[in-house]
Write an enzyme that holds these catalytic residues in place. Structure first.
Site, short mmCIF file in Angstrom:
data_model
loop_
_atom_site.label_atom_id
_atom_site.label_comp_id
_atom_site.label_asym_id
_atom_site.label_seq_id
_atom_site.Cartn_x
_atom_site.Cartn_y
_atom_site.Cartn_z
N LYS A 25 25.88 44.28 31.02
CA LYS A 25 25.31 45.55 31.73
C LYS A 25 26.47 46.64 31.09
O LYS A 25 25.86 47.74 30.73
CB LYS A 25 25.34 45.48 33.16
N ARG A 100 22.76 45.21 45.44
CA ARG A 100 23.15 43.77 45.31
C ARG A 100 22.58 42.74 46.27
O ARG A 100 22.64 41.80 46.24
CB ARG A 100 24.54 43.84 45.18
N ARG A 139 38.19 38.39 29.06
CA ARG A 139 38.16 39.79 29.09
C ARG A 139 39.34 40.54 29.48
O ARG A 139 39.79 40.39 30.55
CB ARG A 139 36.86 40.24 30.06
N ARG A 181 40.86 42.48 34.63
CA ARG A 181 40.50 42.80 36.32
C ARG A 181 41.04 41.92 37.27
O ARG A 181 41.23 40.89 36.75
CB ARG A 181 39.11 43.22 36.22
N ARG A 192 31.65 35.64 42.92
CA ARG A 192 30.87 36.53 42.38
C ARG A 192 29.56 36.02 41.88
O ARG A 192 28.47 36.42 42.23
CB ARG A 192 31.83 37.28 41.25
P1 AMP Z 1 30.83 45.11 39.46
O1 AMP Z 1 31.90 46.04 38.64
O2 AMP Z 1 29.59 45.70 39.55
O3 AMP Z 1 31.26 43.90 39.03
O4 AMP Z 1 31.53 45.39 40.99
C1 AMP Z 1 32.82 44.84 41.20
C2 AMP Z 1 32.94 44.59 42.83
O5 AMP Z 1 32.63 45.87 43.65
C3 AMP Z 1 32.05 43.63 43.19
O6 AMP Z 1 32.62 42.28 43.10
C4 AMP Z 1 31.92 44.03 44.73
O7 AMP Z 1 33.31 43.58 45.31
C5 AMP Z 1 31.93 45.57 44.69
N1 AMP Z 1 30.72 46.15 44.73
C6 AMP Z 1 29.99 46.82 43.60
N2 AMP Z 1 28.84 47.16 43.76
C7 AMP Z 1 28.62 46.62 45.22
C8 AMP Z 1 27.47 46.69 46.04
N3 AMP Z 1 26.31 47.23 45.81
N4 AMP Z 1 27.65 46.19 47.20
C9 AMP Z 1 28.82 45.55 47.74
N5 AMP Z 1 29.84 45.26 46.81
C10 AMP Z 1 29.85 45.96 45.75
#
Ligand code: AMP
Length: 237
Positions: A25, A100, A139, A181, A192
């Protein structure tokens, strides 16, 4: 209210980019932004910024994020609701990492409905879990610039034949140390991915068959350019 005052109702291009962690993404979003000239709204980036700023909201989100769980939907929905009112969202926006869950999708639909708008396209990148694990666990990131490296697929010049560590993984341009990260660990990734399959995949079914919404599943286990070709086709449909 907010974005939309000078636009006709229902004209916004609202794109949802779905995909498990490591599905690409982050590589594809800037291309969509360039094509459509609309902002990239990543809830993950917004939450990481809140954590880095040390705000109350960030403190609340930090622990859940490090473990790979989902942050309280009220927090995330609140952030998005405020953000899409801004002027730069007038022509539309790209949502990355949101919604999500089906519950978040319902809330998004309600928010858009209030403005006479709706989701235009849902693009889902599909990549097998084994591939994702290798991509994510290798990564490394240069935080200040967002440049992303991989120990095997895109190593920095500094690595050579050495073992990856903060001493050997350095940004090509600045020579600064790269970092991983917190949630790019094998343990957090497991949760995840589980959460993605259980909570996020149903979002696709939720939008499928909806009139006027393009839902496209795209094989994300190909070259970046090929994937981009399929995405471009879907959003211009
Ligand atoms: P990402 O960078 O999209 O992988 O998001 C990193 C982390 O942020 C995720 O593993 C969640 O803990 C939190 N997060 C991001 N977007 C959401 C969402 N829409 N709802 C709940 N938690 C989120």
């Amino acid at each position: 209210m907010g974005c939309g005052t000078s636009k006709e109702k229902g004209e916004k291009k609202v794109i949802i980019l779905l995909g498990p962690p490591g599905s690409g993404k982050g590589s594809q979003a800037p291309k969509i932004v360039e094509l459509l000239q609309t902002p990239h709204l990543s809830t993950g980036d917004m939450l990481r910024a809140a954590v880095a700023s040390g705000s109350e909201l960030g403190k609340e989100a930090k622990e859940v994020m490090e473990k790979g769980g989902l942050v309280d939907y009220k927090v995330v929905v609140g952030i998005i609701k405020e953000r899409i009112k801004e002027k730069d969202c007038e022509k539309g926006f790209l949502l990355d990492g949101f919604p999500r869950t089906v519950e978040q999708a319902e809330m998004l639909d309600d928010m858009l409905k209030e403005e006479g708008e709706k989701v235009s396209s849902v693009i889902a990148l599909e990549v097998p879990d084994e591939v994702l694990t290798e991509r994510i666990c290798g990564r490394w990131i240069h935080k200040p610039s967002g440049r992303s490296y991989h120990v095997k697929f895109a190593p920095p010049k500094s690595l050579g034949n050495k073992e990856p560590s903060p001493e050997t993984m350095l940004d090509d341009e600045t020579g600064e140390a790269l970092t991983q990260r917190e949630d790019d660990s094998e343990e957090a990734l497991k949760l995840r991915l589980e959460t993605y399959h259980k909570e996020t995949v149903p979002v696709l079914a939720y939008y499928e068959g909806r009139e006027g919404v393009v839902v496209e599943k795209i094989d994300g286990n190909r070259r970046i350019e090929e994937i981009w070709g399929s995405i471009e086709e879907a959003i211009m449909a």
